[in-house]
Scaffold this motif. Structure first.
Motif, short mmCIF file in Angstrom:
data_model
loop_
_atom_site.label_atom_id
_atom_site.label_comp_id
_atom_site.label_asym_id
_atom_site.label_seq_id
_atom_site.Cartn_x
_atom_site.Cartn_y
_atom_site.Cartn_z
N PHE A 19 0.83 -1.19 0.00
CA PHE A 19 0.00 0.00 0.00
C PHE A 19 0.87 1.25 0.00
O PHE A 19 1.92 1.29 0.64
CB PHE A 19 -0.90 0.03 1.24
N THR A 20 0.39 2.28 -0.70
CA THR A 20 1.01 3.59 -0.57
C THR A 20 0.54 4.20 0.75
O THR A 20 -0.39 3.69 1.41
CB THR A 20 0.60 4.51 -1.74
N GLY A 21 1.16 5.32 1.13
CA GLY A 21 0.75 5.99 2.36
C GLY A 21 -0.72 6.40 2.32
O GLY A 21 -1.45 6.23 3.30
N GLU A 22 -1.17 6.94 1.18
CA GLU A 22 -2.57 7.36 1.07
C GLU A 22 -3.51 6.17 1.11
O GLU A 22 -4.60 6.24 1.69
CB GLU A 22 -2.78 8.16 -0.22
N GLU A 23 -3.12 5.04 0.49
CA GLU A 23 -3.97 3.84 0.52
C GLU A 23 -4.11 3.32 1.94
O GLU A 23 -5.20 2.93 2.37
CB GLU A 23 -3.37 2.77 -0.39
N ALA A 24 -3.01 3.27 2.68
CA ALA A 24 -3.06 2.79 4.06
C ALA A 24 -3.93 3.71 4.91
O ALA A 24 -4.72 3.24 5.75
CB ALA A 24 -1.65 2.71 4.64
N LEU A 25 -3.81 5.03 4.71
CA LEU A 25 -4.62 5.98 5.46
C LEU A 25 -6.10 5.81 5.12
O LEU A 25 -6.96 5.82 6.01
CB LEU A 25 -4.18 7.41 5.13
#
Length: 318
Positions: A74-80
Protein backbone atom coordinates in the motif's frame (compact mmCIF):
# COMPACT_ATOMS: atom_id res chain seq x y z
CA UNK A 1 18.94 -3.07 4.29
CA UNK A 2 15.44 -4.57 3.88
CA UNK A 3 12.80 -4.05 6.53
CA UNK A 4 11.71 -7.50 7.87
CA UNK A 5 8.07 -6.76 7.01
CA UNK A 6 9.11 -5.87 3.48
CA UNK A 7 10.96 -9.20 3.20
CA UNK A 8 7.83 -11.11 4.22
CA UNK A 9 5.83 -9.21 1.59
CA UNK A 10 8.54 -9.92 -0.98
CA UNK A 11 8.17 -13.65 -0.29
CA UNK A 12 4.44 -13.32 -0.87
CA UNK A 13 4.93 -11.37 -4.11
CA UNK A 14 7.34 -14.03 -5.42
CA UNK A 15 4.95 -16.84 -4.51
CA UNK A 16 2.09 -15.06 -6.28
CA UNK A 17 4.14 -14.53 -9.44
CA UNK A 18 5.56 -18.06 -9.71
CA UNK A 19 4.04 -21.51 -9.60
CA UNK A 20 6.78 -22.66 -7.24
CA UNK A 21 9.89 -21.08 -5.70
CA UNK A 22 12.71 -22.99 -4.05
CA UNK A 23 13.87 -22.12 -0.56
CA UNK A 24 17.38 -21.62 -1.89
CA UNK A 25 16.19 -19.05 -4.43
CA UNK A 26 14.18 -17.17 -1.81
CA UNK A 27 17.23 -17.10 0.47
CA UNK A 28 19.39 -15.80 -2.36
CA UNK A 29 16.88 -13.13 -3.46
CA UNK A 30 16.36 -11.88 0.10
CA UNK A 31 20.01 -12.28 1.13
CA UNK A 32 19.05 -14.31 4.20
CA UNK A 33 19.57 -17.87 5.41
CA UNK A 34 17.20 -20.76 4.53
CA UNK A 35 16.15 -20.89 8.20
CA UNK A 36 15.12 -17.22 8.02
CA UNK A 37 13.08 -18.00 4.90
CA UNK A 38 11.26 -20.65 6.93
CA UNK A 39 10.41 -18.02 9.54
CA UNK A 40 9.04 -15.70 6.84
CA UNK A 41 6.91 -18.50 5.44
CA UNK A 42 5.63 -19.30 8.94
CA UNK A 43 4.70 -15.62 9.35
CA UNK A 44 2.63 -15.75 6.15
CA UNK A 45 0.92 -18.93 7.36
CA UNK A 46 0.11 -17.23 10.67
CA UNK A 47 -1.62 -14.49 8.66
CA UNK A 48 -3.88 -17.11 7.08
CA UNK A 49 -2.08 -17.36 3.72
CA UNK A 50 -1.95 -21.02 2.58
CA UNK A 51 1.73 -21.52 1.77
CA UNK A 52 2.60 -25.15 1.07
CA UNK A 53 6.16 -26.48 1.36
CA UNK A 54 8.04 -29.47 -0.08
CA UNK A 55 10.81 -30.77 2.15
CA UNK A 56 14.11 -32.37 1.17
CA UNK A 57 16.76 -31.60 -1.43
CA UNK A 58 15.45 -28.90 -3.76
CA UNK A 59 12.64 -28.10 -1.33
CA UNK A 60 10.28 -25.42 -2.56
CA UNK A 61 7.26 -23.37 -1.58
CA UNK A 62 4.06 -22.51 -3.39
CA UNK A 63 0.66 -20.97 -2.71
CA UNK A 64 -2.23 -23.43 -2.47
CA UNK A 65 -3.60 -23.95 -6.00
CA UNK A 66 -6.51 -21.63 -6.75
CA UNK A 67 -5.61 -19.18 -4.00
CA UNK A 68 -5.39 -15.55 -5.06
CA UNK A 69 -4.55 -12.68 -2.74
CA UNK A 70 -4.91 -9.00 -3.61
CA UNK A 71 -1.65 -7.04 -3.41
CA UNK A 72 -0.63 -6.12 0.13
CA UNK A 73 1.68 -3.30 -0.89
CA UNK A 74 0.00 0.00 0.00
CA UNK A 75 1.01 3.59 -0.57
CA UNK A 76 0.75 5.99 2.36
CA UNK A 77 -2.57 7.36 1.07
CA UNK A 78 -3.97 3.84 0.52
CA UNK A 79 -3.06 2.79 4.06
CA UNK A 80 -4.62 5.98 5.46
CA UNK A 81 -7.80 5.43 3.42
CA UNK A 82 -8.11 1.85 4.66
CA UNK A 83 -7.55 2.80 8.31
CA UNK A 84 -10.08 5.64 8.16
CA UNK A 85 -12.60 3.47 6.35
CA UNK A 86 -12.38 0.77 9.01
CA UNK A 87 -12.92 3.32 11.78
CA UNK A 88 -15.90 4.84 9.96
CA UNK A 89 -17.91 1.59 9.77
CA UNK A 90 -19.86 2.29 12.96
CA UNK A 91 -20.75 5.72 11.58
CA UNK A 92 -22.67 3.89 8.86
CA UNK A 93 -24.74 2.13 11.52
CA UNK A 94 -22.84 -1.17 11.14
CA UNK A 95 -21.94 -1.57 14.82
CA UNK A 96 -21.84 -5.38 14.59
CA UNK A 97 -18.81 -5.10 12.29
CA UNK A 98 -16.74 -3.27 14.93
CA UNK A 99 -14.89 -6.45 16.06
CA UNK A 100 -14.19 -7.38 12.43
CA UNK A 101 -12.92 -3.86 11.76
CA UNK A 102 -10.60 -4.11 14.77
CA UNK A 103 -9.25 -7.44 13.50
CA UNK A 104 -8.78 -6.14 9.96
CA UNK A 105 -7.03 -3.05 11.31
CA UNK A 106 -4.66 -5.20 13.34
CA UNK A 107 -3.81 -7.32 10.28
CA UNK A 108 -3.30 -4.19 8.20
CA UNK A 109 -0.91 -2.76 10.79
CA UNK A 110 1.08 -6.01 11.03
CA UNK A 111 1.71 -6.20 7.29
CA UNK A 112 2.73 -2.57 6.76
CA UNK A 113 6.35 -1.39 6.66
CA UNK A 114 7.45 0.44 9.82
CA UNK A 115 7.04 3.95 8.37
CA UNK A 116 3.43 3.36 7.25
CA UNK A 117 2.68 1.43 10.44
CA UNK A 118 3.72 4.46 12.49
CA UNK A 119 1.45 6.69 10.37
CA UNK A 120 -1.56 4.41 10.93
CA UNK A 121 -0.88 4.18 14.66
CA UNK A 122 -0.64 7.97 14.80
CA UNK A 123 -4.06 8.13 13.16
CA UNK A 124 -5.48 5.82 15.81
CA UNK A 125 -4.16 8.06 18.57
CA UNK A 126 -4.91 11.42 16.97
CA UNK A 127 -8.23 11.17 15.11
CA UNK A 128 -11.63 11.19 16.80
CA UNK A 129 -14.82 10.60 14.84
CA UNK A 130 -18.04 11.89 16.40
CA UNK A 131 -20.88 9.41 16.01
CA UNK A 132 -24.11 11.13 15.02
CA UNK A 133 -27.10 10.06 17.15
CA UNK A 134 -29.18 10.11 13.95
CA UNK A 135 -27.38 7.25 12.24
CA UNK A 136 -29.69 4.24 12.42
CA UNK A 137 -28.13 0.91 13.38
CA UNK A 138 -28.31 -1.78 10.70
CA UNK A 139 -27.95 -5.56 10.87
CA UNK A 140 -24.63 -6.28 9.15
CA UNK A 141 -25.64 -9.89 8.39
CA UNK A 142 -28.85 -8.75 6.73
CA UNK A 143 -26.89 -6.23 4.66
CA UNK A 144 -24.44 -8.94 3.60
CA UNK A 145 -27.24 -11.28 2.47
CA UNK A 146 -28.97 -8.44 0.63
CA UNK A 147 -25.78 -7.46 -1.20
CA UNK A 148 -25.32 -11.08 -2.23
CA UNK A 149 -28.83 -11.07 -3.71
CA UNK A 150 -28.13 -7.81 -5.58
CA UNK A 151 -24.91 -9.21 -6.99
CA UNK A 152 -26.63 -12.46 -8.07
CA UNK A 153 -29.70 -10.58 -9.38
CA UNK A 154 -32.04 -12.77 -7.31
CA UNK A 155 -35.30 -11.65 -5.72
CA UNK A 156 -35.62 -11.53 -1.92
CA UNK A 157 -38.42 -12.14 0.54
CA UNK A 158 -38.74 -10.39 3.89
CA UNK A 159 -41.08 -9.05 6.52
CA UNK A 160 -41.40 -5.27 6.51
CA UNK A 161 -42.50 -3.42 9.65
CA UNK A 162 -43.16 0.27 9.01
CA UNK A 163 -44.34 2.57 11.85
CA UNK A 164 -48.06 2.58 12.64
CA UNK A 165 -48.81 -0.17 10.12
CA UNK A 166 -49.04 -3.96 10.55
CA UNK A 167 -46.00 -5.93 9.31
CA UNK A 168 -46.32 -7.17 5.73
CA UNK A 169 -44.61 -9.97 3.82
CA UNK A 170 -42.82 -8.62 0.76
CA UNK A 171 -40.95 -9.90 -2.26
CA UNK A 172 -38.73 -7.54 -4.19
CA UNK A 173 -36.14 -7.34 -6.95
CA UNK A 174 -33.53 -5.14 -5.27
CA UNK A 175 -31.52 -3.17 -7.84
CA UNK A 176 -29.29 -1.20 -5.49
CA UNK A 177 -28.53 -0.63 -1.80
CA UNK A 178 -28.12 3.02 -0.76
CA UNK A 179 -26.85 4.77 2.36
CA UNK A 180 -28.44 8.22 2.68
CA UNK A 181 -28.80 10.61 5.64
CA UNK A 182 -27.81 8.01 8.24
CA UNK A 183 -30.02 5.18 6.95
CA UNK A 184 -29.61 2.18 4.65
CA UNK A 185 -32.22 1.58 1.94
CA UNK A 186 -32.98 -1.23 -0.53
CA UNK A 187 -34.35 0.15 -3.79
CA UNK A 188 -36.09 -1.96 -6.44
CA UNK A 189 -39.31 -3.45 -7.77
CA UNK A 190 -41.83 -4.45 -5.09
CA UNK A 191 -43.94 -7.43 -6.19
CA UNK A 192 -46.76 -6.51 -3.79
CA UNK A 193 -47.13 -2.95 -5.07
CA UNK A 194 -46.10 -3.70 -8.64
CA UNK A 195 -43.89 -0.61 -8.72
CA UNK A 196 -40.56 0.86 -7.67
CA UNK A 197 -40.22 1.14 -3.91
CA UNK A 198 -37.55 1.78 -1.27
CA UNK A 199 -37.27 -0.16 1.99
CA UNK A 200 -35.31 0.83 5.09
CA UNK A 201 -33.02 -2.00 6.11
CA UNK A 202 -33.62 -1.40 9.83
CA UNK A 203 -37.31 -2.28 9.20
CA UNK A 204 -36.59 -5.48 7.26
CA UNK A 205 -36.69 -8.84 9.03
CA UNK A 206 -36.42 -12.54 8.13
CA UNK A 207 -34.69 -11.78 4.83
CA UNK A 208 -34.16 -14.70 2.46
CA UNK A 209 -32.79 -14.95 -1.08
CA UNK A 210 -35.15 -16.60 -3.58
CA UNK A 211 -34.32 -18.69 -6.63
CA UNK A 212 -36.02 -16.08 -8.81
CA UNK A 213 -33.59 -14.25 -11.13
CA UNK A 214 -34.36 -10.82 -12.55
CA UNK A 215 -32.70 -8.30 -14.84
CA UNK A 216 -32.26 -4.81 -13.35
CA UNK A 217 -32.90 -1.81 -15.60
CA UNK A 218 -29.70 -0.52 -17.20
CA UNK A 219 -28.08 2.56 -15.66
CA UNK A 220 -30.62 2.70 -12.82
CA UNK A 221 -29.82 5.59 -10.46
CA UNK A 222 -31.13 4.41 -7.09
CA UNK A 223 -29.81 7.46 -5.23
CA UNK A 224 -31.65 9.87 -7.55
CA UNK A 225 -34.85 7.85 -7.20
CA UNK A 226 -34.55 7.75 -3.42
CA UNK A 227 -33.97 11.49 -3.16
CA UNK A 228 -37.04 12.13 -5.32
CA UNK A 229 -39.28 10.07 -3.03
CA UNK A 230 -38.10 11.34 0.35
CA UNK A 231 -39.86 14.44 1.70
CA UNK A 232 -38.19 17.79 1.05
CA UNK A 233 -36.38 18.97 4.15
CA UNK A 234 -34.26 21.81 5.42
CA UNK A 235 -36.05 24.70 3.68
CA UNK A 236 -34.91 27.48 6.10
CA UNK A 237 -31.43 28.56 7.18
CA UNK A 238 -31.57 29.18 10.93
CA UNK A 239 -29.11 31.19 13.04
CA UNK A 240 -29.74 31.46 16.79
CA UNK A 241 -27.54 32.55 19.70
CA UNK A 242 -28.09 30.51 22.89
CA UNK A 243 -27.01 31.55 26.39
CA UNK A 244 -25.41 28.17 27.16
CA UNK A 245 -22.04 26.62 26.26
CA UNK A 246 -21.92 23.99 23.48
CA UNK A 247 -21.00 21.16 25.86
CA UNK A 248 -24.28 21.62 27.73
CA UNK A 249 -26.32 21.62 24.53
CA UNK A 250 -24.81 18.58 22.85
CA UNK A 251 -27.11 15.63 23.33
CA UNK A 252 -30.11 17.97 23.63
CA UNK A 253 -29.87 19.50 20.16
CA UNK A 254 -30.39 17.36 17.06
CA UNK A 255 -27.27 16.88 14.98
CA UNK A 256 -29.35 16.89 11.80
CA UNK A 257 -28.03 19.69 9.53
CA UNK A 258 -26.87 21.48 12.69
CA UNK A 259 -23.64 23.19 13.73
CA UNK A 260 -22.85 24.37 17.27
CA UNK A 261 -19.92 26.70 17.90
CA UNK A 262 -18.85 28.86 20.90
CA UNK A 263 -19.69 32.56 20.65
CA UNK A 264 -19.63 35.36 23.25
CA UNK A 265 -19.90 33.04 26.24
CA UNK A 266 -22.72 31.07 24.66
CA UNK A 267 -23.36 29.07 21.50
CA UNK A 268 -24.11 29.94 17.93
CA UNK A 269 -26.54 27.41 16.48
CA UNK A 270 -26.70 27.21 12.70
CA UNK A 271 -29.13 24.77 11.19
CA UNK A 272 -31.47 24.01 8.33
CA UNK A 273 -35.06 23.24 9.24
CA UNK A 274 -38.30 22.84 7.33
CA UNK A 275 -40.73 22.88 10.26
CA UNK A 276 -40.17 26.20 12.05
CA UNK A 277 -43.16 25.79 14.36
CA UNK A 278 -41.77 22.66 16.02
CA UNK A 279 -38.26 24.18 16.09
CA UNK A 280 -39.59 27.27 17.90
CA UNK A 281 -41.25 25.05 20.50
CA UNK A 282 -37.99 23.11 20.83
CA UNK A 283 -36.02 26.31 21.53
CA UNK A 284 -38.47 27.29 24.26
CA UNK A 285 -38.04 23.88 25.85
CA UNK A 286 -34.25 24.19 26.14
CA UNK A 287 -34.64 26.32 29.27
CA UNK A 288 -32.02 28.94 28.38
CA UNK A 289 -32.21 32.46 26.97
CA UNK A 290 -31.71 32.81 23.22
CA UNK A 291 -31.80 35.32 20.38
CA UNK A 292 -33.12 34.52 16.91
CA UNK A 293 -31.07 36.28 14.23
CA UNK A 294 -32.66 34.55 11.25
CA UNK A 295 -34.95 33.78 9.57
CA UNK A 296 -37.74 36.31 10.26
CA UNK A 297 -40.28 33.52 9.81
CA UNK A 298 -38.92 31.83 12.94
CA UNK A 299 -39.49 34.97 15.02
CA UNK A 300 -43.06 35.10 13.70
CA UNK A 301 -43.61 31.54 14.94
CA UNK A 302 -43.07 32.67 18.55
CA UNK A 303 -45.96 35.13 18.12
CA UNK A 304 -48.23 32.29 17.01
CA UNK A 305 -47.06 30.11 19.87
CA UNK A 306 -47.78 32.96 22.33
CA UNK A 307 -51.32 33.28 21.00
CA UNK A 308 -51.93 29.56 21.32
CA UNK A 309 -50.49 29.51 24.84
CA UNK A 310 -52.68 32.45 25.88
CA UNK A 311 -55.76 30.79 24.45
CA UNK A 312 -55.02 27.54 26.26
CA UNK A 313 -54.31 29.39 29.53
CA UNK A 314 -57.80 30.91 29.45
CA UNK A 315 -59.52 27.77 28.29
CA UNK A 316 -62.12 26.37 30.70
CA UNK A 317 -63.69 22.93 30.48
CA UNK A 318 -67.41 23.37 29.65
Amino acid sequence: MYDPSMRVLTVLELLQSREEVTGAELARRLEVSPRTVQRYVARLQDLGIPVEGRRGVGGAYRLKPGFQLPPLMFTGEEALALALGLRALTHLGLHALAPAAQGAGAKLTRTLPHALRDDVQALELSVQLDASPWVVGTDATLLSVLLRAVRGQCAVAFTYAAPRTPPTTRRADVYRVVHLDGRWYAVGHCHLRGALRSFRLDRMQALSVLDEPFSPPPDFDALAYLRSTLPERAAHDVSVWLAAPPELLRGHVSGWHTDLSPENGGTRLRARRDNLSSFAAFLLGLGCDFRVDSPPELRAEFGRLAQRSAALAHYTDP
